[in-house]
Enzyme design. Structure first.
Site, short mmCIF file in Angstrom:
data_model
loop_
_atom_site.label_atom_id
_atom_site.label_comp_id
_atom_site.label_asym_id
_atom_site.label_seq_id
_atom_site.Cartn_x
_atom_site.Cartn_y
_atom_site.Cartn_z
N GLY A 184 -30.45 -49.39 74.74
CA GLY A 184 -30.56 -50.84 74.61
C GLY A 184 -32.00 -51.28 74.36
O GLY A 184 -32.83 -50.48 73.94
N ASP A 217 -23.46 -55.58 76.22
CA ASP A 217 -23.90 -56.98 76.26
C ASP A 217 -24.05 -57.62 74.88
O ASP A 217 -24.15 -58.84 74.77
CB ASP A 217 -25.26 -57.09 76.98
CG ASP A 217 -25.23 -56.47 78.38
OD1 ASP A 217 -24.15 -56.43 78.99
OD2 ASP A 217 -26.30 -56.04 78.85
N ARG A 274 -25.71 -59.63 81.23
CA ARG A 274 -27.11 -59.97 81.52
C ARG A 274 -27.41 -61.42 81.11
O ARG A 274 -26.68 -62.31 81.51
CB ARG A 274 -28.06 -59.00 80.81
CG ARG A 274 -28.01 -57.60 81.38
CD ARG A 274 -29.28 -56.84 81.10
NE ARG A 274 -29.56 -56.82 79.67
CZ ARG A 274 -30.65 -56.29 79.14
NH1 ARG A 274 -31.57 -55.75 79.91
NH2 ARG A 274 -30.85 -56.30 77.85
N GLN A 308 -15.92 -52.91 82.83
CA GLN A 308 -16.22 -53.27 81.43
C GLN A 308 -16.97 -52.16 80.70
O GLN A 308 -17.08 -52.18 79.48
CB GLN A 308 -17.07 -54.55 81.38
CG GLN A 308 -16.31 -55.77 81.81
CD GLN A 308 -17.22 -56.89 82.33
OE1 GLN A 308 -17.49 -57.83 81.62
NE2 GLN A 308 -17.68 -56.78 83.56
N ARG A 309 -17.55 -51.23 81.45
CA ARG A 309 -18.36 -50.19 80.80
C ARG A 309 -17.66 -48.85 80.72
O ARG A 309 -18.14 -47.94 80.04
CB ARG A 309 -19.66 -49.99 81.60
CG ARG A 309 -20.60 -51.14 81.49
CD ARG A 309 -22.04 -50.76 81.47
NE ARG A 309 -22.47 -49.70 82.32
CZ ARG A 309 -23.48 -49.78 83.18
NH1 ARG A 309 -24.13 -50.93 83.32
NH2 ARG A 309 -23.86 -48.74 83.87
O1 F6P Z 1 -26.60 -53.87 80.26
C1 F6P Z 1 -25.32 -53.47 80.62
C2 F6P Z 1 -24.97 -53.96 82.00
O2 F6P Z 1 -23.65 -53.54 82.30
C3 F6P Z 1 -25.13 -55.46 82.20
O3 F6P Z 1 -24.08 -56.21 81.65
C4 F6P Z 1 -25.23 -55.52 83.70
O4 F6P Z 1 -25.95 -56.66 84.11
C5 F6P Z 1 -25.99 -54.27 84.04
O5 F6P Z 1 -25.83 -53.38 82.97
C6 F6P Z 1 -25.53 -53.61 85.30
O6 F6P Z 1 -26.40 -52.57 85.58
P1 F6P Z 1 -26.12 -51.45 86.69
O7 F6P Z 1 -25.19 -50.45 86.08
O8 F6P Z 1 -27.47 -50.90 86.94
O9 F6P Z 1 -25.51 -52.13 87.87
#
Ligand code: F6P
Length: 353
Positions: free
Chosen positions: A108, A133, A177, A279-280
């Site tokens: 990113g 994002d 974010r 979501q990831r």
């Molecule tokens: O940038 C991707 C993201 O999933 C954001 O949408 C979110 O704010 C952040 O990463 C969460 O990060 P972590 O996995 O460190 O909790």
């Protein structure tokens, strides 16, 4: 030719599809040796790498996560493992020892910014824009975003039926974010009633009026709130702050904050769902598999042509490339003149403004 590949920052659906496309293109078209670094820049700093075989990068197109692992704290310019010292010279030494001609970095904005600095120190880098994002400059789409929107949309769909059954107000907190891309697209796709995103600071009284009007009509209400949203004159909600990280502020909690702001004024019961890392995870959508494959192939072409310090990008439907410096440390928010707002407002969606 010898080429390195790494995945940096948070994970995202489609990382393996990019690794596969980069590696297979280079192996098939110039008989290259591909070296994978473990856990992003951490692997470059701590000398953790392995040669990838054709078999290693086969059968991973649809697989979520990253076969290489990733790290969201490892920054060679300020390394947490050395009290914040700059260890970039040792990284350059390792890159040279491995006799690499180039390095494909999938990440990113933070990763692109580190990459641009490492390019100045002599590592030949091509970037690939990753993040759920969709907040990277100079590209219309990052891979992973489509999958996150699909997951968030399914969540809205499911909240519709349970919300309707109980005539409740259902709040869904999405990630993203400081940009409202996931929020607005899933709100439109799922037919939400209210959408609160960072680009439009919300007026809670407007949201209350909107929900009251729906209560009078015996209607339930779906509110999508992006984690970076904030009230007028207020600030976003921080879940935690992390030391020694290129991205020290972790957002989260606005869904429950909105619930607390609404509850005293409304009759309906309110429930909040925080979608979080769902979501990831998991398999990328067909769109993301295709985009990741296009990006991977384009990144390999740039390496073969000796064009470095660039990131592959999607612009007006074409895969192209842009200088890394254009992307480094910048955030692309939803433009206020986007036709997304027209589509949402046309069907009566409120942005709390
Ligand atoms: O940038 C991707 C993201 O999933 C954001 O949408 C979110 O704010 C952040 O990463 C969460 O990060 P972590 O996995 O460190 O909790």
């Amino acid at each position: 030719m010898r080429v390195g590949v790494l995945t940096g920052g948070g994970d995202c659906p489609g990382l393996n599809a990019v690794i596969r496309a980069v590696s297979k293109s280079l192996m098939i078209h110039c008989d290259a040796t591909v070296v994978g670094f473990e856990e992003g820049f951490y692997g470059l700093i701590e000398r953790k790498s392995r040669e990838l075989s054709y078999k290693d990068v086969s059968g991973i197109l649809a697989q979520g996560g990253t076969i290489l692992g990733t790290h969201n704290k490892a920054n060679p310019l300020s390394y947490f493992g050395a009290d914040g010292a700059d260890v970039s010279d040792q990284v350059v030494d390792y890159y040279n020892e491995l006799e690499l001609d180039g390095l494909v970095v999938i990440g990113g904005d933070g990763t692109m910014s580190i990459s641009h600095e490492m390019q100045k120190k002599g590592i030949n880098i091509v970037g690939v824009p990753k993040t759920i994002d969709n907040d990277l400059m100079s590209t219309d789409r990052t891979f992973g975003f489509d999958t996150a929107v699909a997951i968030a949309t399914e969540a809205v769909d499911r909240l519709q039926t349970t919300g309707q059954s109980h005539k409740r107000i259902m709040i869904l907190e999405t990630m993203g974010r400081y940009a409202g891309w996931i929020g607005i697209e899933s709100a439109i796709a799922g037919g939400a009633d209210v959408c609160l995103i960072p680009e439009i600071p919300y007026d809670i009284e407007k949201v209350i009026e909107y929900c009251e009007a729906r209560e009078e009509r015996q209607r339930f209400t779906i509110i999508v709130v992006a984690e970076g949203a904030a009230p007028k004159g207020g600030s976003f909600v921080v879940r935690e702050t992390v030391e020694d990280s290129p991205d020290p502020v972790r957002l989260g909690g606005i869904g429950n904050a909105v619930k607390a702001q609404l509850e005293p004024y409304l009759d309906s019961e309110i429930r909040t769902t925080i979608l979080g890392h769902v979501q990831r995870g998991g398999t990328p959508t067909a769109f993301d598999r295709i985009l990741a494959s296009q990006y991977g192939a384009a990144a390999a072409r740039l390496v073969m042509n000796g064009e470095f310090d660039r990131m592959v990008a999607l612009q007006d439907g074409d895969v192209t490339s842009v200088p890394l410096v254009e992307v480094a440390n910048k955030v692309k928010t939803v433009p206020l003149d986007s036709t997304l707002f027209d589509a949402a407002r046309a069907v009566g969606m409120s942005f709390g403004d």
